[in-house]
Scaffold this active site. Structure first.
Site, PDB file in Angstrom:
ATOM      1  N   GLY A 105       0.813  -1.221   0.000  1.00  0.00           N
ATOM      2  CA  GLY A 105       0.000   0.000   0.000  1.00  0.00           C
ATOM      3  C   GLY A 105       0.836   1.257   0.000  1.00  0.00           C
ATOM      4  O   GLY A 105       1.763   1.391   0.788  1.00  0.00           O
ATOM      5  N   SER A 106       0.551   2.180  -0.880  1.00  0.00           N
ATOM      6  CA  SER A 106       1.387   3.359  -1.031  1.00  0.00           C
ATOM      7  C   SER A 106       0.638   4.467  -1.747  1.00  0.00           C
ATOM      8  O   SER A 106      -0.539   4.341  -2.051  1.00  0.00           O
ATOM      9  CB  SER A 106       2.653   2.984  -1.795  1.00  0.00           C
ATOM     10  OG  SER A 106       2.304   2.340  -3.004  1.00  0.00           O
ATOM     11  N   ARG A 107       1.360   5.566  -2.055  1.00  0.00           N
ATOM     12  CA  ARG A 107       0.735   6.702  -2.708  1.00  0.00           C
ATOM     13  C   ARG A 107       1.744   7.421  -3.586  1.00  0.00           C
ATOM     14  O   ARG A 107       2.932   7.439  -3.289  1.00  0.00           O
ATOM     15  CB  ARG A 107       0.217   7.656  -1.634  1.00  0.00           C
ATOM     16  CG  ARG A 107      -0.693   8.720  -2.189  1.00  0.00           C
ATOM     17  CD  ARG A 107      -1.402   9.445  -1.092  1.00  0.00           C
ATOM     18  NE  ARG A 107      -0.792  10.722  -0.848  1.00  0.00           N
ATOM     19  CZ  ARG A 107      -0.965  11.408   0.270  1.00  0.00           C
ATOM     20  NH1 ARG A 107      -1.691  10.935   1.249  1.00  0.00           N
ATOM     21  NH2 ARG A 107      -0.402  12.575   0.409  1.00  0.00           N
TER      22      ARG A 107
END
Length: 148
Positions: A105-107
């Site tokens: 999970g990241s951005r």
């Protein structure tokens, strides 16, 4: 200052990737990498606004042939603790070209030039290499992201 984009506030488009999404990061614009900057940090949930300034992150600045600059920041998330960047200062990127990845999970935050409005809306699903995030005042071949 790290990204060499000036001091004025810029519009930011944030693309959140959950653990089920592909985490390969693609260049939103063709151009040369003119700056990179890695920041150690925390591992807060990447969907939180404060993750932009508190989480582990890596920033690159891309400059088009006509000197338009955008900033792209890879932000680690709650589970993601490994940012990988395949590019460095002086290299050229093609539009939609892979430049890095973030595990789990990241951005990705994209900082648009002053006066440029996003072409995406809040909550919209973006598709890597296909979704147009904004229309810049540069030749169409430099920003039109085509399907791979």
């Amino acid at each position: 200052a790290d990204m060499q984009l000036g001091d004025k506030p810029l519009t930011r488009v944030s693309v959140f990737m959950n653990v089920f999404n592909c985490h390969v990061n693609r260049a939103p614009m063709a151009g040369s990498v003119v700056a990179t900057c890695y920041h150690h940090g925390k591992f807060l949930n990447a969907s939180l606004d404060k993750a932009s300034e508190h989480n582990e992150r890596n920033s690159i600045t891309i400059e088009s042939a006509d000197k338009t600059r955008i900033g792209v920041t890879q932000i680690a998330g709650l589970v993601a603790r490994r940012i990988v960047c395949f590019t460095k200062v002086g290299e050229s990127l093609g539009v939609g070209e892979r430049f890095g990845l973030i595990r789990f999970g990241s951005r990705l935050d994209i900082f648009l030039p002053e006066g440029v409005e996003p072409a995406v809306g809040l909550g919209q699903t973006a598709v890597a290499g296909e979704t147009i995030l904004a229309r810049l005042n540069v030749p169409a071949e430099d920003w039109l992201i085509k399907p791979i």
